[in-house]
Design a protein around this motif. Structure first.
Motif, short mmCIF file in Angstrom:
data_model
loop_
_atom_site.label_atom_id
_atom_site.label_comp_id
_atom_site.label_asym_id
_atom_site.label_seq_id
_atom_site.Cartn_x
_atom_site.Cartn_y
_atom_site.Cartn_z
N VAL A 182 -24.30 69.42 23.93
CA VAL A 182 -24.39 67.98 23.68
C VAL A 182 -24.09 67.58 22.23
CG1 VAL A 182 -25.95 67.47 25.57
CG2 VAL A 182 -26.88 68.21 23.38
N CYS A 207 -28.87 65.21 23.57
CA CYS A 207 -29.73 66.26 23.02
C CYS A 207 -31.10 66.25 23.69
CB CYS A 207 -29.90 66.04 21.52
SG CYS A 207 -31.13 67.12 20.80
N ARG A 208 -31.56 67.42 24.04
CA ARG A 208 -32.87 67.57 24.69
C ARG A 208 -33.99 67.79 23.68
NH1 ARG A 208 -33.30 65.46 28.86
NH2 ARG A 208 -32.06 64.11 27.59
N TYR A 249 -27.08 73.05 25.75
CA TYR A 249 -26.76 71.92 26.62
C TYR A 249 -25.35 71.39 26.38
CZ TYR A 249 -31.67 72.01 27.73
OH TYR A 249 -32.89 72.39 28.16
S1 SF4 Z 1 -29.82 72.98 20.62
FE1 SF4 Z 1 -28.73 71.20 21.46
S2 SF4 Z 1 -30.20 70.24 22.80
FE2 SF4 Z 1 -31.37 71.69 21.57
S3 SF4 Z 1 -32.11 70.46 19.86
FE3 SF4 Z 1 -30.16 71.31 19.20
S4 SF4 Z 1 -28.61 69.77 19.75
FE4 SF4 Z 1 -30.47 69.27 20.86
#
Ligand code: SF4
Ligand SMILES: Cc1cc2nc3c(=O)[nH]c(=O)nc-3n(C[C@H](O)[C@H](O)[C@H](O)COP(=O)(O)OP(=O)(O)OC[C@H]3O[C@@H](n4cnc5c(N)ncnc54)[C@H](O)[C@@H]3O)c2cc1C
Lengths: 152, 506, 422
Positions: free
Chosen positions: A107, A61-62, A105
């Protein structure tokens, strides 16, 4: 400023130890041997190594500023914690995968092993540690904590 | 099992990989990390196994295993004892007989020759002259490599009238020896360059030219001109701080070099200025140097090309009549001579050459220094000692024996991960050092490696200062050739005589 | 400033969170809803119906307990807004109360579409979009043996699945030839059908309910084909339409797809904002303005409305439909326009393990995608659609099992991963 895990593909050695460390950190015992020898089911790694040799890197996760997963969550389980990181409230998560649908992403992992409700599983920046487990274990600093330089 | 022994060529390996299955969590990190394919995972059995015969003892799996489940042990075959026929000889014959080729090896020789450094002890001040505390008093490790004038005329203005020949200014008397791009990976060179900058010393390009990304290190760089003349051009010579003509190398005196075509990648072919995929062959001699006079021509050609602004070093292997050769080199106009002892490392050398050609650095260095002094030309060249330097005491002893500075090669590689498995020639170094495989070379992170090299040089410098302080010497220049600071133990009279040192107690 | 929000759901919560993230609690916010409940999660209504989750469980709420207090909200719950006087800047409530506002957000969502047919007012005919209705359904459920679900869209299919598992003999009637027409293609819809049948549901496609039979209470339905099905309940789930009468009556500009707003989510009246199921949204994948009644868009619009009330000049540039659903053992995610026009390029694959992926590409941009089974990377494609990413060089890898950032070019990958590229 909030730090995120920076990924340096140029020095990733493809040892997968980030995944191992992540599993251990998110386990019951937090003991590598116990986790792998006894704990069933084992936690799911929240980082994943992508490989296409010579390329390899780990991604998690970013912690987006503008986190789409938080906005898409159907019942507010995906939220920002006090530190500013995007985390899942495991108690309330129903595994509707709305977060997966929007995470740019890719993730977020599915944990489908709970009795009733599935669970969205993603990097929570190891709330019990100063340095996330994957960063600490990475033997070659392919994962480091760093500031985000955001621009478009 | 997925492998089978090939009995037609089977020779037992040197190691066994011992894996504690109770601790093995099947993470398979060891499988991915072993570039020699000694570890593999069998998914039917859900077990990680090892093919011991492939293990080279590089310790990469031991290092990476998160549960410390692996040990690599020597495989001790007990053949019936024979004083003349050691296992080494038996396996040596088998290898030659099975494969029909002369074994190529790397690193310095691993045979049991005397290590003179370990028989030399340092002096310390007691009563009659004071010791110096390096943490309180200034101490200087700065040294200059280059020809020194025999007289110095000073003007009234206190400036020197004598024109000083070009010098290489080093903050510490330790440099990184020649390791070419081709023998080691880009990242290693990057780290050597960064560490040289940080410590204000120099590294050496080796004979493979200079990769475009490394031109930035020009201020801290010695470029090599070897018999293959790979990558030598105007910019290459002019970017550097000094030029080194490589005549020979301690690990393989009298032998050229051979980089197999498969290692000549796009980048390497550009850097070496040669076709991609072609074998890079450095001839054994420089075909334009068959005499000291010829050498002089090359030295002056290089000086001419760089407008006499850079010192020219000549590197030779320590061989039997090294002193006479060194004298000739000094007279040929070299600014410095590098003497590379027979324990020096290499990326690839025929085994027989590595293991029994050349002489020990300690003796060669002492005899060269003595000879140059006797001839009154010691000031005309600087001496750089290299080959097998393992620690700061080796460095300080080399300086007391007569060296101006020391080159380290293997020690630098060890600092960044090398475990001396001696497989450089195979190109699949599991530590990412002696390889061009882009996947393996990622294992050297230039940031980490540079930091480790800097640490090593800093600690060695501190240790050298401490030893100098103990001897009451505050400048490395006053230690150079100061053989009274040394005493020998367990050496024969002849050894002591050549080394020019007294026995302990005398 | 007094900010009044009509509605207590996604848009309202998003607007509150946006405002409170920057205003230091300086503004007064009043949330008005016709329903008397704490903000709840609409997607969980089918689970609630069959008792998988109860009203008092945290997971049923859209936000955690204390949300109103923490955000210092005035709430008027259980009192519907009936009229907006945009000149006087007041809202009149059903109770007769009148509230003055400085800025208003109209977020009254959608209301179920109920076809004008005989019998829709009988007892045991239910709609399925809000808790009030679902509660009635839930109360009646123990006595329902046989139920007809009208409409085979996302909600109708979920309802059919839940009811069948619960033990109600359920008939799903869909006018078109297949289920989930908007979100799936033939293959996907076929799988859903199989799953529903496995769960015990009866699926009738290509037919429609003509009238609902019964005296006081439902006792059956009559289909267009003439067939009759006896049942003791009917659930109508043929979609929602914008709940915009109140906006229309206030004189706000409205279109076919809902209330019209600009990119700042401002309606034709500068003091009134809107968002969510009530508004018309620009669909990035079909280039049309239409109603896209989904939660992520409602949230995004609510947030933009909230920020722009505080003059942050943030734009909502458009969205596209997307859905994540699980029916029986099948998980699927669909996004964008999945039933494309003829000129689109289609990349699809059925995997040995039953998974399925399909991508619709137009002018080198992704405009729709379906994932069945292996859905974990779906969001990356969502991003590609949203950013109109040029997929020319990457599309050949779309079907790979290990699709990921490794297939992007180095620069894009690293800029993305380091968050330097949006
Ligand atoms: S969208 Fe994906 S990368 Fe962005 S905060 Fe949520 S889990 Fe993390
Ligand atoms: C059963 C069901 C399942 C769903 N599943 C999904 C899903 O899986 N994924 C997805 O993306 N979306 C799903 N949705 C759609 C999603 O819930 C909506 O898009 C989203 O909630 C819209 O938010 P909103 O704030 O615009 O409107 P709504 O959620 O419709 O909220 C409208 C609010 O306005 C109030 N209100 C109405 N009229 C008045 C009035 N006159 N005065 C005052 N208050 C009023 C209502 O009480 C309510 O609080 C589902 C919807 C339903 C009904």
């Amino acid at each position: 400023m909030m730090k995120i895990i920076k990924v340096n593909e140029d020095v990733c050695v493809l040892c997968h130890l980030c995944e191992i460390a992540c599993i251990v950190e998110h386990s019951e015992s937090k003991d590598i041997l116990k986790v792998f020898k006894r704990e069933k089911p084992r936690p799911i790694a929240r980082c994943a190594v992508e490989e296409d040799k010579p390329l390899s890197f780990s991604l998690m996760c970013r912690h987006c500023d503008d986190a789409p997963c938080v906005k898409a969550c159907s019942n507010g389980s995906m939220h920002r914690d006090e530190r500013g990181y995007v985390v899942v409230d495991e108690e309330t998560c129903i595994g509707c995968w709305m977060c997966i649908m929007v995470c740019p992403y890719g993730v977020i992992r599915r944990d489908e092993r709970r009795q009733k409700w599935n669970l969205s599983t993603k990097c929570n920046m190891c709330p019990d540690r100063d340095i996330p487990a994957c960063v600490e274990v990475c033997p070659n600093e392919a994962l480091v904590l760093g500031d985000v330089v955001e621009c478009t | 099992m997925k492998w089978m022994k090939n009995l037609k060529t089977y020779i037992p390996g040197d190691f066994v990989v011992v894996r504690d299955d109770n601790k093995c969590i099947r993470c398979k990190a060891c499988v991915e990390q072993c570039s020699f394919e000694a570890n593999f995972y069998d998914d039917e059995e859900d077990r990680v196994w090892s093919w011991d015969g492939h293990c080279v003892g590089c310790q990469r799996c031991v290092y990476i295993c998160p549960t410390d489940a692996i040990r690599v042990e020597p495989r001790e075959e007990i053949y019936r004892h024979h004083e003349n026929w050691k296992i080494y000889h038996i396996k040596g014959i088998e290898k030659r007989a099975n494969f029909g080729g002369a074994p190529i090896v790397s690193m310095g020789t691993d045979k049991e020759y005397p290590i003179y450094w370990d028989h030399i002890l340092l002096n310390a001040s007691q009563v009659t002259n004071p010791a110096i505390d390096p943490l309180r008093e200034p101490m200087e490790l700065k040294t200059f490599i280059g020809r020194k004038p025999s007289v110095l005329e000073i003007k009234k203005s206190k400036y020197s009238k004598t024109k000083i020949p070009p010098q290489l200014e080093l903050e510490i008397p330790i440099m990184f020896s020649a390791m070419s791009y081709g023998a080691v990976s880009k990242n290693v060179i990057e780290a050597l360059g960064r560490a040289s900058e940080a410590m204000a010393t120099c590294f050496n390009s080796g004979e493979g030219g200079l990769y475009k990304e490394h031109y930035k290190f020009g201020n801290r760089l010695i470029v090599q001109v070897a018999s293959g003349r790979f990558g030598v051009h105007k910019d290459y010579l002019n970017i550097a701080s000094a030029i080194e003509i490589k005549i020979g190398q301690g690990a393989k005196p009298g032998i050229g070099g051979h980089l197999p075509g498969e290692k000549v990648s796009k980048e390497i072919s550009e850097t070496r200025m040669m076709p991609r995929g072609a074998d890079a062959i450095s001839p054994a001699p420089h075909h334009d140097i068959y005499s000291i006079e010829d050498l002089r021509q090359l030295i002056y050609a290089l000086k001419e090309a760089t407008r006499y602004r850079k010192p020219v070093i000549v590197k030779i292997a320590a061989v039997h009549n090294v002193a006479a050769i060194a004298s000739g080199i000094a007279r040929a106009g070299a600014d410095a001579i590098c003497i590379d002892g027979f324990k020096g490392g290499t990326g690839a050398s025929p085994q027989v050459i590595r293991d029994c050609v050349g002489i020990p650095l300690e003796l060669a260095l002492a005899s060269v220094d003595t000879r140059l002094r006797e001839e009154g030309i010691r000031n005309e060249v600087s001496l750089i000692a290299s080959g097998g330097t393992r620690c700061s005491t080796d460095v300080i002893k080399a300086i007391a024996l007569g060296a101006d500075a020391v080159y380290i090669g293997t020690a630098a590689l060890v600092a960044i991960g090398c475990h001396l498995c001696q497989q450089c020639q195979r190109g699949n170094c599991a530590w990412g050092i002696a390889t061009q495989d882009p996947f393996l070379s990622k294992r050297v992170n230039p940031d980490i490696a540079a930091e480790k090299l800097i640490n090593l040089l800093k600690v060695w410098s501190l240790e050298i200062k401490e030893m100098m302080g103990a001897m009451g010497i505050n400048s490395i220049e006053s230690l150079r050739g100061n053989r009274l600071a040394l005493r020998g133990v367990g050496l024969t009279d002849t050894d002591l005589n050549i080394l020019g040192i007294l026995p302990a107690g005398a | 400033m007094h900010i009044v929000i009509l509605g207590n759901s996604t848009v309202a919560v998003a607007a509150v969170e946006a405002i409170r993230s920057i205003d230091n609690m300086e503004n007064k916010i009043t949330v008005v809803s016709n329903e008397p409940f704490f903000t709840y999660s609409h997607p969980l209504l089918p689970n609630y119906l069959v008792g998988e989750v109860e009203e008092d469980e945290e997971k049923f709420s859209y936000r955690r307990k204390g949300f109103y207090e923490q955000n210092k909200l005035n709430t008027i719950l259980g009192d519907a807004a009936v009229f907006i006087d945009k000149n006087a800047k007041t809202v009149e409530l059903k109770s007769g109360k009148e509230i003055a506002y400085d800025r208003l957000i109209v977020a009254t969502g959608g209301i179920p579409i109920v076809p004008p047919m005989e019998g829709v007012n009988l007892e045991n005919v239910f709609t399925f979009t809000n808790l009030t209705e679902v509660k009635k359904f839930k109360t009646a459920l123990p006595n329902i043996k046989k139920c007809v679900v009208v409409g085979g869209g996302l909600i109708g299919t979920r309802l059919t699945e839940k009811l069948s598992i619960y033990g109600v003999e359920t008939y799903l009637i869909e006018l078109l030839e297949r289920l989930v027409v908007l979100a799936l293609d033939d293959y996907g819809a076929g799988l859903i059908r199989k799953e529903l049948e496995k769960a015990g549901g009866h699926i009738i496609t290509g037919d429609s309910v003509k009238s609902i039979l019964g005296e006081k209470k439902v006792c059956g339905v009559k289909l267009a084909s003439g067939k009759e099905i006896s049942c003791d309940a009917v659930a109508i789930a043929i979609g929602v339409r914008p709940n915009m009468d109140i906006a229309k009556n206030a004189g706000l500009e409205v279109g076919r797809g809902g209330v019209i707003t600009d990119e700042y989510m401002r309606t034709s009246d500068p003091n009134i904002f809107s968002g969510g199921d009530i508004v018309e949204t620009y669909d990035l994948t079909s280039n049309q303005r239409r109603s896209i009644p989904i939660l992520p868009i409602a949230y995004a619009q609510g947030e933009v409305a909230g920020l722009n009330i505080l003059n942050r000049e943030v734009k909502f540039k458009g969205g596209f439909p997307m859905n994540s659903m699980k029916i029986g053992g099948i998980e699927f995610i669909s996004m964008g326009t999945v039933n494309p026009e003829k000129d689109a390029e289609i990349i699809e694959r059925k995997y040995d393990n039953g998974d399925y992926k399909k991508f619709i590409i137009k002018n080198n941009c992704l405009s729709g995608a379906i994932f069945i089974g292996d859905i974990e990377k779906a969001g990356m494609f969502n991003w590609m659609i949203k950013e109109r990413f040029n997929v020319k060089r990457i599309k050949d890898y779309f079907l790979k099992e290990d699709f990921g950032w490794k297939y992007f070019d180095r620069d894009t990958r690293n800029l993305r991963i380091s968050r330097q590229l949006k």
